[in-house]
Design an enzyme around this catalytic site. Structure first.
Site, mmCIF file in Angstrom:
data_model
loop_
_atom_site.group_PDB
_atom_site.id
_atom_site.type_symbol
_atom_site.label_atom_id
_atom_site.label_comp_id
_atom_site.label_asym_id
_atom_site.label_seq_id
_atom_site.Cartn_x
_atom_site.Cartn_y
_atom_site.Cartn_z
ATOM 1 N N CYS A 77 0.856 -1.189 0.000
ATOM 2 C CA CYS A 77 0.000 0.000 0.000
ATOM 3 C C CYS A 77 0.899 1.248 0.000
ATOM 4 C CB CYS A 77 -0.914 0.007 1.225
ATOM 5 S SG CYS A 77 -1.828 -1.532 1.437
ATOM 6 N N CYS A 117 -9.494 -0.159 20.565
ATOM 7 C CA CYS A 117 -9.238 -0.571 19.185
ATOM 8 C C CYS A 117 -7.897 -1.286 19.088
ATOM 9 C CB CYS A 117 -9.224 0.639 18.261
ATOM 10 S SG CYS A 117 -10.687 1.675 18.397
ATOM 11 N N CYS A 149 -12.939 -2.912 18.962
ATOM 12 C CA CYS A 149 -12.858 -2.796 17.504
ATOM 13 C C CYS A 149 -11.513 -3.376 17.077
ATOM 14 C CB CYS A 149 -12.966 -1.332 17.084
ATOM 15 S SG CYS A 149 -12.779 -1.096 15.297
ATOM 16 N N CYS A 209 -16.599 -0.505 10.398
ATOM 17 C CA CYS A 209 -15.980 0.821 10.400
ATOM 18 C C CYS A 209 -15.087 0.844 9.160
ATOM 19 C CB CYS A 209 -15.132 0.994 11.664
ATOM 20 S SG CYS A 209 -14.066 2.445 11.644
ATOM 21 N N ARG A 279 -15.257 10.423 11.319
ATOM 22 C CA ARG A 279 -14.069 10.690 12.143
ATOM 23 C C ARG A 279 -12.981 11.365 11.331
ATOM 24 N NH1 ARG A 279 -12.503 5.592 13.565
ATOM 25 N NH2 ARG A 279 -14.557 5.660 14.430
HETATM 26 S S1 SF4 Z 1 -2.073 -0.563 5.071
HETATM 27 FE FE1 SF4 Z 1 -2.034 -2.515 6.183
HETATM 28 S S2 SF4 Z 1 -1.910 -4.050 4.534
HETATM 29 FE FE2 SF4 Z 1 -1.304 -2.105 3.603
HETATM 30 S S3 SF4 Z 1 0.922 -2.051 3.811
HETATM 31 FE FE3 SF4 Z 1 0.083 -0.978 5.606
HETATM 32 S S4 SF4 Z 1 -0.029 -2.525 7.209
HETATM 33 FE FE4 SF4 Z 1 0.196 -3.591 5.238
#
Ligand code: SF4
Length: 352
Positions: A77, A117, A149, A209, A279
Site C-alpha cells: 500500500c 481498538c 474494535c 468501520c 471521524r
Molecule cells: S495498510 Fe495494512 S496491509 Fe497495507 S501495507 Fe500498511 S499494514 Fe500492510
C-alpha cells in the site's frame, strides 16, 4: 473596496434542508460540494453543521488505539509506512503478547474510553494470531465494560466468526479510495478483497468501520465514488484520513491537499452520511493545520494523540480545541473530563 458575494450562498442551506428531511444526495451533488468555491466554504460548513447537529449535537467522540503489531507487512500500500519497500523509520514488532494487550485495555478503561481498538499491520492475521486476539478479547470482556474494535487486515469467514464469538463488536477495514483507483495505490490485494472482508465481518455479526484516505492523487470523482460505496455498506463509522506523505513511502512526494479541500471532503461525507459517525483520522494536523477545529463542524469524532507511526498533536491541545468550540468530549458514551490523561495511544493514519 467592493467584494462580490457568492451568488450561490443559499444553495448549501437548501441542500441541508433536503438532507434533514431524508433526502439522499446524488453523485452530482457530491461532486458539486468538492468543486465548490472557497468563497462558499463558510456557508457550506454552516449548512453541514446543521446536519451534524441534528444527529450528534455538540458531542465529539474520541478514539484510542493500540498498535498491536507494527511494520513487517508484505503488502505494498503506497501510503503506508509499514508496507514492504517502505524505508520509513518506524517501530517494527510482532503481535504484542497478552500482557501488553491487556495493559492497553486497562489504559482505555482508565481514560473512560468506551471502545478499545486493536490494530495490527499485515495482509491479514494468521489463525494463530486470530486465536490470540480472540482469547485476549474474551479476557478483556470479562474484566472491563469496553467495546472492542479490531483492525487486523483481510479476514476469512472462520476468522471473522471467531472474533465475533469472542466478543469483538466492530471491524475496521478501510476502502481507502475508489474501486477504479485502487490498483494505483496497491498491487498486492484488490478492492474486492477489502469488500469481501467487510462482508464476512458483517455476516459474522460485527459492525463495520470503514473509510478512506484523501490526497493520494485520486480525482474528485474517486472520492465521491468511495463515499457512495460506503453508503451501500451501511458502515457505522467512517474514518476520513488525509494523506500524511511519510518519507520513505512510495507516496512520499505526493502533497496535494490544502485545508479547504479537506473541509469540503468532510462536508461531503456528512451530507452523504448524515447520521453516521464521521471521524477526522490520520493526517489531521498536517493537512487541516490552523483549520482543524472547523473540521468538527462536519465530523463528530477524531483520534487523539499519536497515530500508528506518526505523531499527532498533544491530547491536551485536542481537548482545548474541543472546549474552545463549545463542544463536549464523549468517549463512546461517557462524558470525559478534559483533564483526563491520555493513555499510551496510537492513532490511525496509514490505515490498514
Ligand atoms: S495498510 Fe495494512 S496491509 Fe497495507 S501495507 Fe500498511 S499494514 Fe500492510
Amino acid at each position: 473596496m467592493s467584494t462580490q458575494v457568492p451568488a450561490s450562498s443559499s444553495r448549501w442551506q437548501s441542500l441541508a434542508d433536503q438532507v434533514l428531511s431524508g433526502y439522499q444526495l446524488t453523485r452530482e451533488e457530491g461532486l458539486e460540494i468538492l468543486n465548490s468555491s472557497d468563497d462558499e466554504l463558510l456557508e457550506l460548513l454552516a449548512a453541514t453543521y446543521r446536519v451534524r447537529q441534528k444527529y450528534f449535537g455538540k458531542q465529539v467522540q474520541l478514539y484510542y488505539l493500540k498498535n498491536a503489531k507494527s511494520g513487517l507487512c508484505p503488502e505494498d500500500c503506497g501510503y503506508c509506512s509499514q508496507a514492504r519497500g517502505s524505508k520509513a523509520d518506524i517501530p517494527k514488532y510482532r503481535m504484542l503478547n497478552e500482557e501488553k494487550l491487556l495493559e492497553g485495555a486497562k489504559a482505555a478503561d482508565e481514560a473512560k474510553a468506551g471502545t478499545y481498538c486493536i490494530v495490527a499491520s499485515g495482509r491479514g492475521p494468521t489463525d494463530k494470531e486470530v486465536e490470540h486476539v480472540a482469547s485476549v478479547v474474551e479476557k478483556i470482556k470479562s474484566e472491563y465494560d469496553l467495546r472492542i474494535c479490531c483492525c487486523l487486515g483481510l479476514l476469512n469467514e472462520e476468522q471473522a466468526q471467531r472474533l465475533s464469538q469472542a466478543g469483538v463488536n466492530r471491524i475496521n477495514h478501510n476502502l481507502n479510495t475508489s474501486r477504479e483507483y485502487y490498483d494505483k495505490i496497491c498491487s498486492t490485494h484488490t478492492y474486492q478483497d477489502r469488500l469481501n472482508t467487510l462482508k464476512v465481518a458483517r455476516e459474522a455479526g460485527m459492525e463495520l468501520c470503514s473509510g478512506l484516505i484523501v490526497g493520494m492523487g485520486e480525482t474528485l470523482e474517486d472520492i465521491v465514488d468511495a463515499t457512495f460505496e460506503l453508503r451501500t455498506l451501511e458502515t457505522k463509522s467512517i474514518p476520513v484520513n488525509f494523506l500524511n506523505s511519510i518519507e520513505g513511502t512510495s507516496l512520499e512526494a505526493v502533497d496535494e491537499l490544502d485545508p479547504r479541500h479537506c473541509l469540503k471532503a468532510l462536508c461531503l461525507f456528512r451530507m452523504v452520511h448524515p447520521s453516521t459517525e464521521i471521524r477526522i483520522a490520520g493526517g489531521r494536523e498536517v493537512n487541516l493545520r490552523s483549520m482543524q477545529a472547523m473540521g468538527l463542524y462536519a465530523a463528530n469524532s477524531m483520534f487523539v494523540s499519536d497515530y500508528l507511526t506518526t505523531k499527532g498533536q498533544a491530547a491536551e491541545a485536542d481537548y482545548e480545541m474541543i472546549s474552545d468550540l463549545g463542544f463536549e468530549v464523549i468517549v463512546s458514551g461517557h462524558e470525559m473530563d478534559a483533564s483526563t490523561e491520555a493513555p499510551e495511544l496510537a492513532g490511525q493514519t496509514e490505515s490498514c
